[in-house]
Design an enzyme around this catalytic site. Sequence first.
Site, PDB file in Angstrom:
ATOM      1  N   THR A   1       0.815  -1.208   0.000  1.00  0.00           N
ATOM      2  CA  THR A   1       0.000   0.000   0.000  1.00  0.00           C
ATOM      3  C   THR A   1       0.847   1.254   0.000  1.00  0.00           C
ATOM      4  O   THR A   1       0.491   2.262  -0.636  1.00  0.00           O
ATOM      5  CB  THR A   1      -0.935   0.005   1.231  1.00  0.00           C
ATOM      6  OG1 THR A   1      -1.870  -1.073   1.107  1.00  0.00           O
ATOM      7  CG2 THR A   1      -1.714   1.304   1.355  1.00  0.00           C
TER       8      THR A   1
ATOM      9  N   THR B   1       1.229  -4.186   4.437  1.00  0.00           N
ATOM     10  CA  THR B   1       1.034  -4.523   5.848  1.00  0.00           C
ATOM     11  C   THR B   1       0.305  -5.857   6.052  1.00  0.00           C
ATOM     12  O   THR B   1       0.325  -6.398   7.162  1.00  0.00           O
ATOM     13  CB  THR B   1       0.247  -3.423   6.570  1.00  0.00           C
ATOM     14  OG1 THR B   1      -1.040  -3.277   5.957  1.00  0.00           O
ATOM     15  CG2 THR B   1       0.986  -2.097   6.534  1.00  0.00           C
ATOM     16  N   ASP B   2      -0.317  -6.398   5.019  1.00  0.00           N
ATOM     17  CA  ASP B   2      -1.072  -7.648   5.165  1.00  0.00           C
ATOM     18  C   ASP B   2      -0.236  -8.754   5.799  1.00  0.00           C
ATOM     19  O   ASP B   2      -0.748  -9.563   6.592  1.00  0.00           O
ATOM     20  CB  ASP B   2      -1.579  -8.142   3.807  1.00  0.00           C
ATOM     21  CG  ASP B   2      -2.816  -7.405   3.330  1.00  0.00           C
ATOM     22  OD1 ASP B   2      -3.347  -6.572   4.081  1.00  0.00           O
ATOM     23  OD2 ASP B   2      -3.247  -7.657   2.186  1.00  0.00           O
TER      24      ASP B   2
END
Length: 347
Positions: free
Chosen positions: A20, A96-97
Amino acid sequence: MAGEDSASAPRVLVVALGGTIAMTAGEAGGATPSLTGRQLVDAVPGLAETGIDLDVLTFRSKPGASLTIADLTGLVGEIKARLAGSISGVVVTQGTDTIEETAYVLDLLHAGPQPIVVTGAMRNPGRAGADGPANLLAAIRVAASAAARDLGCLVVLADEIHAARRVRKSHSTSVATFVSPNGGPLGYVVEGRAVVVNRLGGRYTLPLPGDRMPRVGLYTATFGDDGALLNTIIGGVDGLVVAGFGVGHVPEPWLPTLTEASARIPIVLASRTGSGPVLAGTYGFPGSERDLIGRGLIPAGLLGPYKARILLLLALAADASHERIATAFAAAGGLADGHPWPWPPPE
């Protein structure tokens, strides 16, 4: 990018993997990774005033969900080669997943004193309040700080410094999503300075794996599950993590399958709760933690199921025996004071 005295300035390697933090709106709608590492660095206000020299590398351009173990082992090799120079620390930007898992991979495979600091963003650069530039600036400051040396891999977002071994993503959208429920953050970024307020005991590292990676599954206990799906999964894996109820409990109908399988493959018992330990001897009913450990399952201690899977995978990739794997979890799980790590420190 150099400060006034480049001869004494710390040098940080920034490696971009996508995520992201590097996303912009795609032609078909929705954000996709497109920004390079250089573009990310150039968008950070105040970076030039830090006096930190930077090397920048775009290593991958993927969403966090698509990163692989092969990506990370390749990254570790690249980092190791570059750390032979004058690099003070490394920053990795990614989605960040999967940070709570990728950071733990890096922590287990990186043995040097220089910190590897993983960061990302919850809001892409096109959104109001994008957090990527602030997170990247904080991560660079931490990577350049002497206070972060010998701490392994760290995760820095929202001005908090977390240990890779503890950190987890706790909310799907909040910019304060990363927490360390078992012990709290290691420190904070305060007025541009890394302040470490507590440290983990010991560093645990494994050899870099080869090309063949074992298949390690994760099976979560759910209410009313009769174990039929467990039977299906367990035949196709080299190792398994069971995320049990509470302190490590499973339904009684699972016991024949787990007993038979634990004689063939290592099975690690973790808790599905997200924080707190798996116990070893409090409960004694069929399917309790005491019963399961007696059947050969390996308790994960304070490691949650996602991190337990990473440790089991890398241990199997290092051809570890069941006994060696159990010893590794006793140390990394944090409940056995002074328990030896079964791999010698790298030379």
